[in-house]
Write an enzyme that holds these catalytic residues in place. Structure first.
Site, PDB file in Angstrom:
ATOM      1  N   SER A 186       0.839  -1.188  -0.086  1.00 26.81           N
ATOM      2  CA  SER A 186       0.040   0.201  -0.013  1.00 26.81           C
ATOM      3  C   SER A 186       1.014   1.190  -0.041  1.00 26.81           C
ATOM      4  O   SER A 186       1.618   1.482  -0.953  1.00 26.81           O
ATOM      5  CB  SER A 186      -0.992  -0.130   1.246  1.00 26.81           C
ATOM      6  OG  SER A 186      -2.023   0.866   0.968  1.00 26.81           O
ATOM      7  N   HIS A 209      -7.445  -5.721  -0.884  1.00 31.06           N
ATOM      8  CA  HIS A 209      -6.187  -5.092  -0.372  1.00 31.06           C
ATOM      9  C   HIS A 209      -5.561  -5.840   0.643  1.00 31.06           C
ATOM     10  O   HIS A 209      -6.160  -5.812   1.892  1.00 31.06           O
ATOM     11  CB  HIS A 209      -6.594  -3.559  -0.035  1.00 31.06           C
ATOM     12  CG  HIS A 209      -5.276  -2.688  -0.011  1.00 31.06           C
ATOM     13  ND1 HIS A 209      -4.507  -2.389  -1.100  1.00 31.06           N
ATOM     14  CD2 HIS A 209      -4.805  -1.936   1.117  1.00 31.06           C
ATOM     15  CE1 HIS A 209      -3.757  -1.438  -1.043  1.00 31.06           C
ATOM     16  NE2 HIS A 209      -3.754  -1.044   0.545  1.00 31.06           N
TER      17      HIS A 209
END
Length: 474
Positions: free
Chosen positions: A125, A381
């Site tokens: 990320s 994610h």
């Protein structure tokens, strides 16, 4: 758990320490210092606003016994990324913390049994975007041997701050620092950190959006110790890229961060997603990171076209949520990562490697943000990250049989990448995407099979590989 001082978005309060720049170094038991091991460095995510290196457990890598693990802390939010876009408060302190950590590791890791010539830089990320930014510095090739940007790229729209000076002014005004230049810096330095973080907590527009109020900036050319003085795309096009093997990755449903928070309930007991039916043109620029565009009409036109493209005639609701998640996936993560791969193929010194992860686990970021254990978000994610560096304090994740196999193959992939420069997943070398006109080839990982080929959002390639029997099973 030691973490840098931050406004915890999900808990809505300030925590951590200002004296926080520590490394966490883990070495396998019974290692031999006669044979130095490759080093797995991890930069944590958290939108440059929150998180800590100590939040992640090295147990999986330690049990394998083939690599050292180093996780790092770096300054976050305004303490790490406040900028007045000049030489007084230039910004990027968090990135400079990371760079200092890399230099220290290179010089000292041999004392812990690590091989300074086999250092793998990874991050997920915002950590992945950080990895990419380090790759865009030539000197990084003297610090690490290979790099993996997981679910993040410097070209994602939330990474580079385009209006940093205005955000600094907004924060300063709330802290009653009504001055400029060095006096402004002194005034901010005198503020209790609790006051700064309380002010940060009021700057979110809707829920925890935009989720990165402070982040990397382009510094002035003559700034002493500048981390970067040009935007990432210009750096790539100028060939300012470290000559090391590089991998970029993403999951199929990246957009669960941060779309899933819209499935929580508001004070009226309704899903927040329903508010978008009345407030889409107001909120879309903040949800999708084009709020700093100066043209108001352009923002409205973009919001309209995106709604038509992804939602069609459907209203925003729990029933249509996955279409909104697809919009978040594409705009916030996947498009920027694909653009990065394309540009690195054109201007980079080496081919680029890539994988796509499509194997959801039972408790992902979507379940956490929505506070919903039943909704099926897909491979979200961080779903790949948990298989090699899981969150240390999660009690909701349970492994599946295939997860354990994939975890073993991930570790082999990282080990071969840092040692040989070519990643191998199980018995398959990932394709090297060089400077040619061929479609980008990805390793694509599903629950029971994996294959190599171009990516299709409709799973056409998965169906084709099953028909042609060129999928590999675990």
């Amino acid at each position: 758990m030691l973490r840098c001082r931050q406004f915890e978005i999900f808990a809505n309060f300030s925590k951590g320490q200002e004296d926080c720049l520590f490394l966490n170094i883990f070495t396998p038991q019974n290692r031999s210092f006669n044979n130095l091991l490759p080093v797995f460095i991890y930069i944590h995510g958290g939108a440059f606003m929150f998180g800590a290196g100590s939040s992640y457990s090295p147990k999986t890598i330690m049990n394998a016994g083939n690599m050292l693990v180093v996780t790092i802390n770096y300054r976050l939010g305004p303490l790490g990324f406040l900028s007045t876009e000049d030489g007084i408060i230039p910004g990027n302190l968090g990135l400079k913390d990371q760079q200092l950590a890399l230099k220290w590791i290179k010089q000292n890791i041999y004392l812990f049994g690590g091989d300074p010539e086999k250092i793998l830089l990874t991050g997920q990320s915002a950590g992945g975007a950080s990895v990419h930014l380090h790759v865009l510095k030539k000197e990084t090739e003297n610090l690490v041997s290979a790099a993996v940007a997981i679910s993040g790229s410097a070209l994602n729209p939330w990474v580079m701050q385009m209006n940093a000076k205005e955000k600094t002014k907004t924060l300063a005004k709330m802290l009653n620092c009504k001055c400029q230049g060095k006096k402004l810096k002194s005034c901010l330095q005198e503020q209790p950190i609790e006051n700064i973080n309380s002010a940060v907590g009021t700057m979110f527009k809707f829920l925890d959006n935009p989720f990165n109020l402070f982040g990397p900036v382009v510094e002035k050319e003559n700034t002493p110790g500048a981390f970067m003085t040009a935007d990432p795309q210009n750096l790539i096009e100028r060939g300012e890229i470290a000559n090391i093997p590089f991998m970029l990755t993403f999951t199929t449903e990246e957009g669960a961060y941060n779309a899933a928070s819209l499935l929580r309930k508001n004070e009226k007991g309704l899903d927040y997603i329903e508010e978008l039916n009345e407030r889409w043109f107001e909120l879309a620029p903040y949800l999708l990171f084009y709020y700093d565009k100066p043209c108001k009409k352009c923002k409205q036109m973009l919001s309209k076209s995106l709604k038509e493209m992804y939602m069609g005639k459907e209203i925003f609701s729990r029933k249509s949520y996955l279409k909104l998640q697809k919009m978040f996936s594409d705009l916030i993560f996947i498009n920027g990562i694909l653009e990065t791969i394309i540009l690195h193929r054109m201007f980079g010194p080496r081919p680029v490697y890539s994988y796509i992860y499509a194997n959801p686990h039972n408790y992902g970021v979507g379940n956490f943000l929505a506070n919903d254990l039943e909704f099926e978000f897909g491979a979200t994610h961080g779903d790949d990250e948990v298989l090699f560096l899981p969150f240390a304090f999660s009690t909701n994740y349970t492994s599946k049989v295939n997860d354990m196999k994939i975890s073993k193959y991930f570790l082999k992939m990282f080990e071969t990448f840092v040692s040989e420069g070519i990643p191998v997943f199980k018995d398959t070398s990932l394709p090297a995407n060089g400077n040619n006109l061929e479609p980008i080839q990805f390793l694509q990982i599903f629950e029971k099979i994996y294959f190599i080929g171009p990516w299709s959002t409709s799973n056409t390639n998965l169906q084709e590989c099953q028909q042609r029997k060129n999928c590999f099973s675990y």
